[in-house]
Scaffold this motif. Sequence first.
Motif, PDB file in Angstrom:
ATOM      1  N   PHE A 168       0.782  -1.336   0.030  1.00  0.00           N
ATOM      2  CA  PHE A 168      -0.116  -0.100  -0.011  1.00  0.00           C
ATOM      3  C   PHE A 168       0.787   1.362  -0.100  1.00  0.00           C
ATOM      4  N   ASP A 169       1.948   1.255   0.819  1.00  0.00           N
ATOM      5  CA  ASP A 169       2.586   2.518   1.021  1.00  0.00           C
ATOM      6  C   ASP A 169       3.763   2.824  -0.154  1.00  0.00           C
ATOM      7  N   ASN A 170       4.143   1.798  -0.579  1.00  0.00           N
ATOM      8  CA  ASN A 170       5.326   1.981  -1.622  1.00  0.00           C
ATOM      9  C   ASN A 170       4.942   1.866  -3.120  1.00  0.00           C
ATOM     10  N   PHE A 171       3.658   1.465  -3.584  1.00  0.00           N
ATOM     11  CA  PHE A 171       3.434   1.314  -4.877  1.00  0.00           C
ATOM     12  C   PHE A 171       2.402   1.954  -5.439  1.00  0.00           C
ATOM     13  N   LYS A 172       2.049   2.079  -6.633  1.00  0.00           N
ATOM     14  CA  LYS A 172       1.063   2.807  -7.307  1.00  0.00           C
ATOM     15  C   LYS A 172       0.573   1.941  -8.599  1.00  0.00           C
ATOM     16  N   ILE A 173      -0.648   1.941  -8.994  1.00  0.00           N
ATOM     17  CA  ILE A 173      -0.903   1.632 -10.162  1.00  0.00           C
ATOM     18  C   ILE A 173      -1.305   2.796 -11.396  1.00  0.00           C
ATOM     19  N   VAL A 174      -0.562   2.096 -12.537  1.00  0.00           N
ATOM     20  CA  VAL A 174      -0.643   3.423 -13.536  1.00  0.00           C
ATOM     21  C   VAL A 174      -1.304   2.432 -14.752  1.00  0.00           C
ATOM     22  N   LYS A 175      -2.683   3.122 -15.134  1.00  0.00           N
ATOM     23  CA  LYS A 175      -3.122   2.655 -16.330  1.00  0.00           C
ATOM     24  C   LYS A 175      -2.402   2.985 -17.601  1.00  0.00           C
ATOM     25  N   VAL A 176      -1.762   2.238 -18.284  1.00  0.00           N
ATOM     26  CA  VAL A 176      -0.940   2.447 -19.501  1.00  0.00           C
ATOM     27  C   VAL A 176      -1.779   2.636 -20.893  1.00  0.00           C
ATOM     28  N   LEU A 177      -2.791   1.538 -21.032  1.00  0.00           N
ATOM     29  CA  LEU A 177      -3.559   1.766 -22.100  1.00  0.00           C
ATOM     30  C   LEU A 177      -4.801   1.171 -21.519  1.00  0.00           C
ATOM     31  N   SER A 178      -6.167   1.826 -22.273  1.00  0.00           N
ATOM     32  CA  SER A 178      -7.643   1.611 -21.832  1.00  0.00           C
ATOM     33  C   SER A 178      -8.259   0.700 -22.963  1.00  0.00           C
TER      34      SER A 178
END
Length: 433
Positions: A286-296
Amino acid sequence: MKLKNRILFLLFIIFMSIQNISYAIEPPPTQEEISGEAAILMENETGKILYEKNAYKKMYPASTTKVMTALLALEKLDLDKKIAVPSDFPQVDGSSMYLLPGEEFTVNDLIRALLIHSSNDVAVLLAMEISGSVEEFAKLMNERAVEIGCTGTHYSNPHGLHDDNHYTTVYDMALISREAMKNETFRKIVAEPILILEPTDKTPEKRIYNNTNRFLWSNEPIVYKNQYIPIKYNAVDGIKTGFTLEAQKCLASTGIKNGIRMIAVVYKTTEYDVFRDSRRLLDYGFDNFKIVKVLSAMEELGKEAIKYSVQKNLKYAVTEDISYITPIDAEVSYDKKIELDELKLPIEKGQKVGKATITIGDDTKEYELVALDDVESIFTFKHLKELIMSKETNHIKRNILTGIIVFVILLIILRIIRANIKRKRRKRRYKKL
């Protein structure tokens, strides 16, 4: 004035240092900091492994087995169907709801008892209802595990009571948990902190059980990061505990925080350490990562010129969202390689037209490409008619197009006539013979 400038400069340095600290990535827990013999942390959307310890080691799953049993029950049975306990129902060891012959329960309540109270007798009843016997149901469990992608799992029963030939890995358990969490009913049940079942004609009192997953309700303290905190963790909304003497304490847990769902599995540890270990893993994610949407999904990825087409171009896209999990301080970029199939007109919307190889960081994966719109040939009567009738087509062009249509029609008529003549000649030859 100089003193004031120095103070401002010092404050600026302190502020920047604080900013840098707040976005610093924590190192993952060490192997020693996780007391469980095997453990794993998986991000749910991408399936990315963020931490592992003996992730592929053969382990005994105990009652975390019931995640698979519940998944199959949800897939195979109607939730409103009532199941009666047969008169010859066998006695089952361990955690039990003490089912009595003749009692009836809906499938939904049985699955709730299976996951919340961890009832071994319920696991057997569901197995018998689905497959006729525990042995046949175990075969079904093993087949489903292979479908999910498990390579180190073998089931012998639906409840997890010890059997040397009943085992899994924390990696496989994370895969199974991820698959189960796709089911809306499963997600709802494993988040319930308490189960209350109404009396039956055989059991006059209510059956009331706390969820064995104390992340959902317990204020008992654990030592976490050198301080006492309650076990209850609001971010957690499932999944399943387990215990046998051979397996010791086991837990598959999941939760959402900062818009990210994490799945942690910890096997073979102690009563309280299983929650401490699991929270340490979840918080690390939770504290160290993020989700990035690259393509929809179905968003134009590119286009290709198509000769002799009305639309002139084929627009294409991937059929699913493509996301990537990355440290919170990292930027994400991707490379793509497009390979289109040999295309022939007409092309229908949604038709597979090729593949895209997407590379993000050190991950490379192929995705199917589909057409976003219909692509039609200009050589169709429908299109030629539209051109002739169009207000934008001038008199000369209209005459030319009309001439082309008449010419094409004449060619078709001539081909038909020639084919008929050839057929008649063949018939004459055949009669002479």
